[in-house]
Design a protein around this motif. Structure first.
Motif, short mmCIF file in Angstrom:
data_model
loop_
_atom_site.label_atom_id
_atom_site.label_comp_id
_atom_site.label_asym_id
_atom_site.label_seq_id
_atom_site.Cartn_x
_atom_site.Cartn_y
_atom_site.Cartn_z
N GLU A 1 -8.64 4.29 0.84
CA GLU A 1 -9.17 3.95 -0.48
C GLU A 1 -9.03 2.46 -0.77
O GLU A 1 -9.87 1.87 -1.46
N ALA B 1 1.01 4.35 -2.82
CA ALA B 1 0.97 5.78 -2.48
C ALA B 1 2.22 6.49 -2.99
O ALA B 1 2.13 7.58 -3.57
N LEU C 1 6.03 11.09 2.41
CA LEU C 1 4.60 11.12 2.10
C LEU C 1 3.80 11.85 3.17
O LEU C 1 2.87 12.61 2.85
N LYS D 1 -4.87 8.45 3.25
CA LYS D 1 -5.76 8.61 2.11
C LYS D 1 -5.75 7.35 1.24
O LYS D 1 -6.80 6.79 0.91
N TYR D 2 -4.56 6.90 0.86
CA TYR D 2 -4.46 5.71 0.00
C TYR D 2 -4.89 4.45 0.75
O TYR D 2 -5.54 3.56 0.17
N THR E 1 -1.33 11.61 3.57
CA THR E 1 -1.30 10.96 2.24
C THR E 1 -1.36 9.45 2.38
O THR E 1 -2.06 8.77 1.62
N ILE E 2 -0.62 8.92 3.35
CA ILE E 2 -0.65 7.46 3.58
C ILE E 2 -2.06 7.03 3.94
O ILE E 2 -2.58 6.03 3.41
N ILE F 1 0.84 -1.20 0.00
CA ILE F 1 0.00 0.00 0.00
C ILE F 1 0.88 1.25 0.00
O ILE F 1 0.58 2.23 -0.70
N MET F 2 1.98 1.21 0.76
CA MET F 2 2.93 2.32 0.74
C MET F 2 3.51 2.52 -0.65
O MET F 2 3.71 3.65 -1.11
N GLN G 1 2.18 6.60 -6.99
CA GLN G 1 1.14 7.47 -7.51
C GLN G 1 1.41 8.94 -7.20
O GLN G 1 1.01 9.83 -7.96
N GLU G 2 2.11 9.19 -6.11
CA GLU G 2 2.44 10.58 -5.75
C GLU G 2 3.73 11.05 -6.42
O GLU G 2 4.17 12.18 -6.20
#
Length: 646
Positions: free
Chosen positions: A380, A314, A369, A376-377, A373-374, A310-311, A317-318
């Motif tokens: 999701e 993120a 990040l 958020k992803y 931000t972490i 997952i990290m 994508q960032e």
């Protein structure tokens, strides 16, 4: 005069008889007359059977006899209790406790005294029909579950509806003594499985004996329920996990269909199908390993390095992770505190950070990040959110953030806390089913499906909606992942099971097997690593999430081994399940090709994907009589079955 004396004598006899009947014995004959009445004898509906996805039987019923007590006999029940207790192998206190529960119920309603009585207890009731007219027997079908707790947490168990449940409007239609699903599928689909009881209107005499039948309303059996579970995969998962404390979840990420669900330690649901004894119940609720807890959906634990996937999403994508390079020398210092890595990895980038599971890289990525931000992803992708699986008791886990900490602890979030979150530690808590759905969804290009154990297409529309309303969750979602980022992540997970990866010991020859290990500490880093082999309670929890093939997988398996140690020890468990799945698909393909009576299209020569695993579409999506889908690719002994037209 003689006639007068005779008439007087007759009148005296008649008057005395009338006095005896109408005055002295009035109450007794009134009760006897009232006992000559119509009685409604219940006919209990059998519950529907539970089948696997191929229609194989998982849960059945067996014939049973239960003893009921009828209170409207005009008979002194209290005086008979010692004899009843001896004949039914009960105590007087037990019977009185049952009668106390039903003190407000109508007198005509039979009271369930003992379920599943033995042949000698049936013989006792038959032998004492005249002495104990208040005892009745009723034939019913009772639940028969698999031996050794097979799929116990998934299936659940049934039990008598409790007084607390009767106060709930959800159980307004139930009566005391009714059997209801208490966990698992038995609970979530109780309304379908239960059926509708019938009754017989019978005429009984003053001794309670049946002398005639006025009418019968037959019972309506419950509906059979077909699960998405594959018995072969379930058996492989049960055997692979063995007696280890933990859980295994296997699902099809294309559809969300759960193929296997295992939790350890287990319990025997057959003990609940009659009435579990106090000693057995106390043993279950006081066991420190919590055998009644479905750890597949209820164990909220730090996910460890599985969270690094997952990290990675993120970070890529960032636009941060792709160019991030970190020199790992066994850890790094952030905000004045040294955060350790398990070894010196040297120069690490996103391409080898996943297979090496380098903590230092993800510490650095987390710092760049930031927690918002972490979070958020992670949200999701379903971390900190219920998945909406159609099983009772699912928990949401925890995904920390600044707002979360302020709301729960009334404190600000400190930047140093983000570093631990980057490797799935700190306040992060996830369940096995969340991780299976999240990582399977990432490998599927960001498409996450709601997990389920019953085919939605086989449910009436109103019931399907009711299930979704009863078990809310994040459901079906799509998280945008760039194609190039998706390839980097899936390649990294594939390298995890290759030479040099943390799960190489679980490598499967000839199978495109990818995944991610996770070692989640339960004590400090140094103490947890030092006590891997000494103190079981302080060993880390061993996680692994694996899939086949690496991209657009047909199966994803999440394994939790509590206090198992390093995450790589859980990888072979997942590998066993995936190997069983692939072997079955190959056998099915072989039989498909061998059976020339079935319409099989020509095999296309252009490969779709290297190492793809063959899978068949769910039976719920294949209309009866439709042609068998065409084989779209063959490559290195691996197959993918695609519907005609794709």
């Amino acid at each position: 005069m003689v006639f007068q004396y005779v008439i007087a004598a007759v009148m005296l006899v008649l008057i005395s008889g009338l006095w005896r009947l109408q005055v002295v014995g009035a109450q007794n004959y009134r009760e006897m007359a009232e006992a000559n009445r119509i009685r409604k004898v219940p006919i209990l509906a059998p519950r529907g059977k539970i089948l696997d996805r191929e229609g194989r039987l998982i849960v059945d019923n067996y014939p049973s006899v239960s003893c009921f007590l009828v209170r409207d006999q005009g008979h002194d029940i209290a005086a008979d209790l010692p004899l009843i207790a001896r004949g039914l192998h009960m105590t007087v206190d037990q019977i009185q406790e049952i009668l106390k529960r039903y003190r407000t119920a109508p007198k005509f309603q039979p009271v369930p005294l003992k379920q599943d009585i033995t042949p000698d207890e049936q013989g006792f009731i038959e032998a004492h029909l005249d002495e104990l007219p208040e005892l009745e027997t009723i034939d019913e079908e009772r639940r028969l579950y698999p031996n050794d707790g097979f799929a116990a947490h998934l299936i659940g168990y049934v039990g008598e509806v409790s007084e607390e449940m009767l106060d709930d409007p959800q159980y307004a239609a139930y009566e005391p003594g009714d059997v209801v699903g208490r966990s698992g599928v038995e609970e979530s689909y109780d309304a379908m499985l239960r059926g509708v009881d019938g009754s017989r209107d019978v005429i009984v005499d003053s001794h309670g004996r049946e002398v005639g039948v006025l009418g019968t309303e037959p019972a309506k059996p419950g509906k059979d329920l077909r699960l998405t579970i594959d018995l072969d995969i379930q058996r492989a998962a049960e055997n692979a996990l063995g007696d280890r404390n933990g859980a295994v979840v296997a699902l099809d990420p294309h559809t969300g269909e759960i193929l296997a669900l295992v939790s350890r330690p287990v319990f025997d649901p057959n003990k609940f199908s009659v009435k579990i004894g106090r000693e057995d119940w106390n043993r279950l609720v006081t066991d420190p390993n919590h055998p009644l807890l479905d750890k597949a959906i209820q164990a909220q634990l730090a996910p460890g390095s599985t969270f690094k996937i997952i990290m990675s999403v993120a970070g890529l994508q960032e636009g941060i992770a792709e160019n991030l390079r970190v020199d790992c020398q066994g850890g790094a210092t952030f905000y004045g505190h040294f955060f350790a890595c398990d070894r010196r990895h040297g120069m690490v980038d996103i391409h080898n950070a996943i297979p090496l599971s380098c903590d230092t890289y993800y510490y650095t990525l987390a710092q760049k990040l930031g927690i918002e931000t972490i979070a958020k992803y992670a949200h999701e992708l379903g971390i900190g959110e219920k998945t909406g699986v159609d099983l009772p008791g699912e928990v949401s886990g925890t995904m920390p953030s600044e707002e979360w900490k302020l709301r729960n602890f009334h404190e600000k979030w400190y930047a140093g806390e983000t570093i631990s979150v980057g490797i799935g530690q700190g306040a992060v808590a996830a369940t096995p089913i969340q991780l299976a759905r999240a990582l399977g969804g990432i490998a599927s290009g960001g498409v996450l499906k709601r997990p389920h154990v019953v085919f939605p297409g086989e449910l009436p529309a109103y019931y399907r909606q009711a299930v979704q309303d009863s078990y809310p969750g994040s459901g079906d979602v799509t998280v945008p992942i760039d194609a190039s980022n998706w390839e980097i992540i899936t390649e990294g997970m594939a390298s995890t099971t290759e030479a040099g990866g943390t799960a190489f010991a679980a490598h499967l020859d000839g199978i495109d097997f990818a995944g991610k290990t996770g070692t989640a500490q339960v004590v400090s880093h140094s103490a947890g690593m030092d006590k891997i082999s000494s103190s079981v309670a302080q060993r880390p929890n061993a996680w692994f999430v694996g899939m086949a093939p690496r991209r657009n997988p047909d199966i994803v398996v999440a394994v939790l081994w509590q206090h198992g140690g390093w995450g790589n020890v859980s990888a072979p468990i997942a590998a066993s399940v995936i190997e069983a799945y692939v072997d079955k698909q190959r056998r099915l393909h072989h039989n498909l090709v061998a059976d020339t009576s079935k319409p099989v299209k020509d095999v296309m020569t252009k490969p779709v994907e290297i190492g793809a695993v063959w899978s068949k579409p769910p039976a719920s999506e294949a209309p009866r009589g439709s042609p068998v889908p065409a084989l779209a690719a063959i490559d290195a002994g691996h197959f993918r079955l695609k519907p005609e037209g794709e």
